[in-house]
Scaffold this active site. Structure first.
Site, PDB file in Angstrom:
ATOM      1  N   SER A 175      39.608  55.071   0.972  1.00  0.00           N
ATOM      2  CA  SER A 175      41.001  54.678   1.125  1.00  0.00           C
ATOM      3  C   SER A 175      41.820  55.342   0.014  1.00  0.00           C
ATOM      4  O   SER A 175      41.803  56.567  -0.105  1.00  0.00           O
ATOM      5  CB  SER A 175      41.140  53.146   1.093  1.00  0.00           C
ATOM      6  OG  SER A 175      42.451  52.753   1.437  1.00  0.00           O
ATOM      7  N   THR A 176      42.517  54.569  -0.809  1.00  0.00           N
ATOM      8  CA  THR A 176      43.395  55.131  -1.839  1.00  0.00           C
ATOM      9  C   THR A 176      42.631  56.086  -2.756  1.00  0.00           C
ATOM     10  O   THR A 176      41.623  55.721  -3.353  1.00  0.00           O
ATOM     11  CB  THR A 176      44.011  54.008  -2.683  1.00  0.00           C
ATOM     12  OG1 THR A 176      44.572  53.033  -1.818  1.00  0.00           O
ATOM     13  CG2 THR A 176      45.072  54.547  -3.611  1.00  0.00           C
TER      14      THR A 176
ATOM     15  N   HIS B  94      41.414  55.763   5.348  1.00  0.00           N
ATOM     16  CA  HIS B  94      42.626  55.029   5.713  1.00  0.00           C
ATOM     17  C   HIS B  94      43.827  55.956   5.603  1.00  0.00           C
ATOM     18  O   HIS B  94      44.178  56.397   4.497  1.00  0.00           O
ATOM     19  CB  HIS B  94      42.820  53.815   4.800  1.00  0.00           C
ATOM     20  CG  HIS B  94      41.752  52.781   4.948  1.00  0.00           C
ATOM     21  ND1 HIS B  94      41.431  51.907   3.941  1.00  0.00           N
ATOM     22  CD2 HIS B  94      40.932  52.468   5.988  1.00  0.00           C
ATOM     23  CE1 HIS B  94      40.457  51.105   4.350  1.00  0.00           C
ATOM     24  NE2 HIS B  94      40.130  51.431   5.584  1.00  0.00           N
TER      25      HIS B  94
ATOM     26  N   ASP C  96      37.405  46.532   2.655  1.00  0.00           N
ATOM     27  CA  ASP C  96      36.956  47.135   3.904  1.00  0.00           C
ATOM     28  C   ASP C  96      35.717  47.980   3.624  1.00  0.00           C
ATOM     29  O   ASP C  96      35.713  48.814   2.727  1.00  0.00           O
ATOM     30  CB  ASP C  96      38.069  48.001   4.506  1.00  0.00           C
ATOM     31  CG  ASP C  96      37.735  48.496   5.909  1.00  0.00           C
ATOM     32  OD1 ASP C  96      36.913  47.839   6.582  1.00  0.00           O
ATOM     33  OD2 ASP C  96      38.301  49.527   6.326  1.00  0.00           O
TER      34      ASP C  96
ATOM     35  N   MET D  35      41.322  50.496  -2.373  1.00  0.00           N
ATOM     36  CA  MET D  35      41.607  49.097  -2.693  1.00  0.00           C
ATOM     37  C   MET D  35      41.159  48.198  -1.560  1.00  0.00           C
ATOM     38  O   MET D  35      41.175  48.588  -0.396  1.00  0.00           O
ATOM     39  CB  MET D  35      43.110  48.916  -2.942  1.00  0.00           C
ATOM     40  CG  MET D  35      43.491  47.494  -3.336  1.00  0.00           C
ATOM     41  SD  MET D  35      45.215  47.390  -3.831  1.00  0.00           S
ATOM     42  CE  MET D  35      45.397  45.617  -4.001  1.00  0.00           C
TER      43      MET D  35
END
Length: 361
Positions: free
Chosen positions: A183-184, A209, A305, A302
């Site tokens: 993700s991030t 993501h 998930d 973050m």
């Protein structure tokens, strides 16, 4: 201890977009829009008046483009974490990805004005991105920082793929499949990770993501940089050695199997762990259909998930790897997967590809 209020500066030449973003972000009591600006020149003046914690900016604006503005922000002794809010056009996607190379934390898609479902889900996505950007600067959230209850229930992978019966058996095979969640900070981490694989590297499916339409540009960018082939996943794509499939934004991607052939199923569905695509959905499907032949990798990001799915992969006999805290932009997803007991080894980013190759060659 009271949770801090995250101050956000919104920079966009559309007054409607500025006000929509303000409404979406201020639905979270931990976020305050401290200022808005119609272009980067005005934004730079506002930064001097009151330093925000996070900046959200478009990349296509008058007087100064968003890339130049980002370079200005990132070159300061105390840079401000910046999130790109971009249109889904081809040019917008390319510019947004370029911004990530210059230090932007993440990408969000410009709000689809008047679309109730999009705006409701945007409250989850946009607020989480701001919090991730804030954490990326501070590394650790201050004590007392708690997540705001989501607009809708936080669903698990059960909604996409129910848990198998205890008697479920895997067909014996030696074919290895690598599944990755990020993700991030993941866009640049994946670039570094995938650039280490040879042309005939292992079959791989990745959930990063990212908003709808941006994943195709992201896959094309990686394909041009890496020896291994990279493409955005399409429904029924075969999972092959020498090819990486990137889950398309706003669609869940599952690993499936027919005989000796692995393939992906790309489908609609609700947000799972506040995301679509969801790492948990991919990991659970890999646990079911690949089992001990899977290698699971969870990277910077973050939230949690992928934590449950990683544990399911681990319990199914897969080899599981988490990125270490020092090399993560945000040590959230790997931390939660480790806490859940689903991780075999924790490695710095630069060593993960070598470990994957060791288990797949």
């Amino acid at each position: 201890m009271n949770a801090p209020i995250i101050k956000v500066l919104i920079v966009d030449d559309s007054a409607i977009v500025r006000e929509t973003l303000r409404e979406v972000l201020e639905s979270d009591p931990h976020i305050k829009v401290s200022g808005v600006a119609s272009d980067p020149i005005f934004a730079l003046k506002k930064i001097e008046e009151e330093r925000p914690d996070v900046i959200i900016t478009d990349v296509e604006m008058p007087r100064m483009d968003g890339i130049t503005f980002l370079k200005e922000i990132m070159s300061r002794p105390d840079p401000i974490p910046t999130v790109i809010c971009s249109s889904k056009t081809e040019e917008g996607s390319e510019n947004a990805l370029k911004a990530l190379e210059f230090g932007a934390i993440d990408i969000i898609q410009k709000p689809k004005l008047g679309t109730k479902q999009f705006l409701e889900e945007s409250k989850i996505r946009f607020c989480d991105v701001v919090k991730a950007a804030y954490r990326a600067r501070l590394r650790k959230l201050p004590l007392g920082m708690t997540a705001v209850p989501p607009v809708q229930p936080k669903l698990t992978a059960d909604v996409m793929l129910p848990r198998p019966d205890r008697g479920h058996l895997f067909i014996e095979t030696t074919e290895k499949v690598v599944v990755v969640g990020a993700s991030t900070g993941g866009t640049e981490a994946l670039r570094e990770f995938l650039s280490m694989f040879p042309q005939d590297g292992p079959a791989m499916v990745i959930v990063q993501h990212m908003p709808e339409h941006f994943t195709r540009a992201f896959a094309n960018r990686l394909d041009g940089l890496c020896k291994i082939t990279v493409k955005e996943a399409e429904d029924n794509d075969t999972v092959l050695r020498g090819r990486v499939l990137i889950a398309p934004g706003n669609r869940h991607t599952l690993l499936k199997r027919a005989g000796s052939r692995y393939y992906v199923e790309v489908k609609d569905g609700p947000l799972v762990c506040r995301h679509r695509p969801s790492v948990d959905v991919l990991f659970r499907s890999a646990a079911r259909y690949a089992g001990k032949n899977a290698i699971g990798v969870i990277m910077t990001g973050m939230g949690d998930d992928g934590a449950r799915g990683m544990k399911e992969l681990h319990d199914a006999g897969a080899y599981t790897i988490a990125q270490d805290e020092q090399s993560c932009v945000v040590f959230g997803m790997p931390k939660e997967a480790i806490k859940a007991g689903g991780v075999d080894v924790v490695l710095p980013l630069e060593k993960i590809a070598g470990e994957v190759l060791r288990f797949t060659q």
